[in-house]
Design a protein around this motif. Structure first.
Motif, PDB file in Angstrom:
ATOM      1  N   ASN A  53     -15.936 -56.935  28.930  1.00  0.00           N
ATOM      2  CA  ASN A  53     -16.788 -57.007  27.626  1.00  0.00           C
ATOM      3  C   ASN A  53     -18.413 -57.679  28.082  1.00  0.00           C
ATOM      4  O   ASN A  53     -19.606 -56.607  27.619  1.00  0.00           O
ATOM      5  N   ARG A  54     -18.181 -58.284  28.327  1.00  0.00           N
ATOM      6  CA  ARG A  54     -19.876 -59.666  28.895  1.00  0.00           C
ATOM      7  C   ARG A  54     -20.339 -58.474  29.991  1.00  0.00           C
ATOM      8  O   ARG A  54     -21.542 -58.818  29.575  1.00  0.00           O
ATOM      9  N   GLN A  55     -19.950 -58.914  31.215  1.00  0.00           N
ATOM     10  CA  GLN A  55     -20.626 -57.515  31.831  1.00  0.00           C
ATOM     11  C   GLN A  55     -20.979 -55.651  30.752  1.00  0.00           C
ATOM     12  O   GLN A  55     -21.971 -55.399  32.458  1.00  0.00           O
ATOM     13  N   PHE A  56     -20.909 -54.893  30.557  1.00  0.00           N
ATOM     14  CA  PHE A  56     -21.197 -54.465  29.273  1.00  0.00           C
ATOM     15  C   PHE A  56     -21.679 -54.439  28.950  1.00  0.00           C
ATOM     16  O   PHE A  56     -23.798 -54.093  28.893  1.00  0.00           O
ATOM     17  N   MET A  57     -22.125 -55.976  27.983  1.00  0.00           N
ATOM     18  CA  MET A  57     -23.276 -56.046  27.765  1.00  0.00           C
ATOM     19  C   MET A  57     -24.997 -56.946  28.199  1.00  0.00           C
ATOM     20  O   MET A  57     -25.949 -56.237  28.481  1.00  0.00           O
ATOM     21  N   HIS A  58     -24.361 -57.167  29.724  1.00  0.00           N
ATOM     22  CA  HIS A  58     -25.557 -58.058  30.224  1.00  0.00           C
ATOM     23  C   HIS A  58     -26.208 -56.212  31.014  1.00  0.00           C
ATOM     24  O   HIS A  58     -27.890 -56.045  31.006  1.00  0.00           O
ATOM     25  N   ARG A  59     -25.506 -55.512  31.221  1.00  0.00           N
ATOM     26  CA  ARG A  59     -26.058 -53.960  31.102  1.00  0.00           C
ATOM     27  C   ARG A  59     -26.858 -53.064  30.870  1.00  0.00           C
ATOM     28  O   ARG A  59     -27.811 -52.809  30.986  1.00  0.00           O
ATOM     29  N   ALA A  60     -26.222 -53.271  29.164  1.00  0.00           N
ATOM     30  CA  ALA A  60     -26.751 -52.749  28.043  1.00  0.00           C
ATOM     31  C   ALA A  60     -28.032 -53.336  27.577  1.00  0.00           C
ATOM     32  O   ALA A  60     -29.330 -52.845  27.026  1.00  0.00           O
ATOM     33  N   ALA A  61     -28.092 -54.221  27.851  1.00  0.00           N
ATOM     34  CA  ALA A  61     -29.171 -55.034  27.263  1.00  0.00           C
ATOM     35  C   ALA A  61     -30.560 -54.818  28.690  1.00  0.00           C
ATOM     36  O   ALA A  61     -30.975 -54.614  27.868  1.00  0.00           O
ATOM     37  N   ALA A  62     -30.257 -55.091  29.710  1.00  0.00           N
ATOM     38  CA  ALA A  62     -31.280 -54.672  29.963  1.00  0.00           C
ATOM     39  C   ALA A  62     -31.699 -53.635  30.051  1.00  0.00           C
ATOM     40  O   ALA A  62     -32.805 -52.931  30.675  1.00  0.00           O
ATOM     41  N   TRP A  63     -30.923 -52.429  30.530  1.00  0.00           N
ATOM     42  CA  TRP A  63     -30.909 -50.894  30.182  1.00  0.00           C
ATOM     43  C   TRP A  63     -32.130 -51.091  29.617  1.00  0.00           C
ATOM     44  O   TRP A  63     -33.405 -50.576  29.215  1.00  0.00           O
ATOM     45  N   LEU A  64     -31.487 -51.203  28.165  1.00  0.00           N
ATOM     46  CA  LEU A  64     -32.817 -51.797  26.653  1.00  0.00           C
ATOM     47  C   LEU A  64     -33.870 -51.871  27.028  1.00  0.00           C
ATOM     48  O   LEU A  64     -34.907 -51.142  26.658  1.00  0.00           O
TER      49      LEU A  64
END
Length: 263
Positions: A53-64
């Motif tokens: 879940n934490r890794q998803f947040m990192h990827r999504a935030a970076a993508w945005l």
């Protein structure tokens, strides 16, 4: 950086809190024996889920941030765990502004870690519950410009809001405050991917006084009604990777998606 006057901290250590159990699952130290007691009874996969879940947040935030989004409203922030969301996005957009919200007073105690913004940007924190979205939005308006796109981040939060508390309505009302071009970032525990594990996790949290409402894929998809899901759509947390760099993602019991607010 701005902060509202806060009442004296009142941390209830007699019962478990989701933010502190999550901290324990991530290997943090900002939790109490009552939280550890819940965490220790969970299956090993629960720690994997917290990490995924934490890794998803990192990827999504970076993508945005890579799409030029420079305003974030993160509700259900949790106890600070580096890198925090603002650290991820400000590495890409130094001028980014981030407002955090959580309902556990212990997060306020550690809020300084959430508020160490780059000088070009800004961060803020409010102790508030997603069930009172109007308070969060009112506070966020002092920092964020609601005339420009904002990313609303609800990471592993809404499965703590059961249907009788109108989880879908809460998200719908929050999204309604966002201008066109904004995004909803949401991850949510699944009830239908690994049903036995989901039942076990739900039961153990319940013993600790925490009610969970895991949901099926169609139920999670409802949070994105009226929005445009960005590729790869609503998938598991480990499958959400716009870069496509993960050829064989590990299994995950968490649904995740990012969707844009359209006219």
């Amino acid at each position: 950086m701005t902060t509202d006057p806060q009442p004296p901290l009142s941390i209830d250590t007699s019962k478990a809190h989701p933010a502190r159990v999550y901290d324990w699952l991530l290997g943090g130290k900002d939790n109490y024996p009552v939280d550890e007691a819940v965490g220790e009874k969970l299956p090993p996969e629960a720690k994997d889920a917290a990490r995924q879940n934490r890794q998803f947040m990192h990827r999504a935030a970076a993508w945005l941030a890579g799409q030029g989004i420079d305003q974030f409203l993160d509700i259900g922030t949790g106890i600070p765990t580096e890198p925090n969301l603002h650290q991820v996005v400000q590495e890409i957009v130094p001028t980014a502004k981030v407002v955090y919200a959580d309902n556990d007073p212990i997060v306020l105690r550690h809020a300084e870690a959430l508020l160490v913004s780059r000088v070009e940007g800004a961060t803020d924190y409010i102790e508030a519950d997603v069930r009172r979205p109007e308070l969060i939005v009112e506070h966020a308006r002092h920092v964020l410009d609601f005339e420009r796109p904002i990313a609303l981040s609800l990471i592993a939060l809404m499965h703590f809001v059961p249907d009788e508390q109108d989880a879908h309505g809460l998200v719908r009302n929050l999204v309604a405050t966002l201008p066109v071009g904004s995004y909803l970032v949401l991850s949510h525990a699944a009830s239908d991917l690994y049903p036995e594990l989901a039942a076990q996790v739900t039961a153990e949290y319940a013993k600790g006084g925490i009610k969970l409402g895991f949901r099926t894929r169609p139920e999670v998809a409802r949070f994105f009604d009226g929005l445009d899901l960005v590729p790869p759509g609503l998938v598991t947390a480990t499958e959400w990777d716009p870069s496509g760099s993960t050829s064989e993602p590990e299994g995950s019991g968490i649904y995740a998606g990012v969707a844009q607010v359209v006219a």
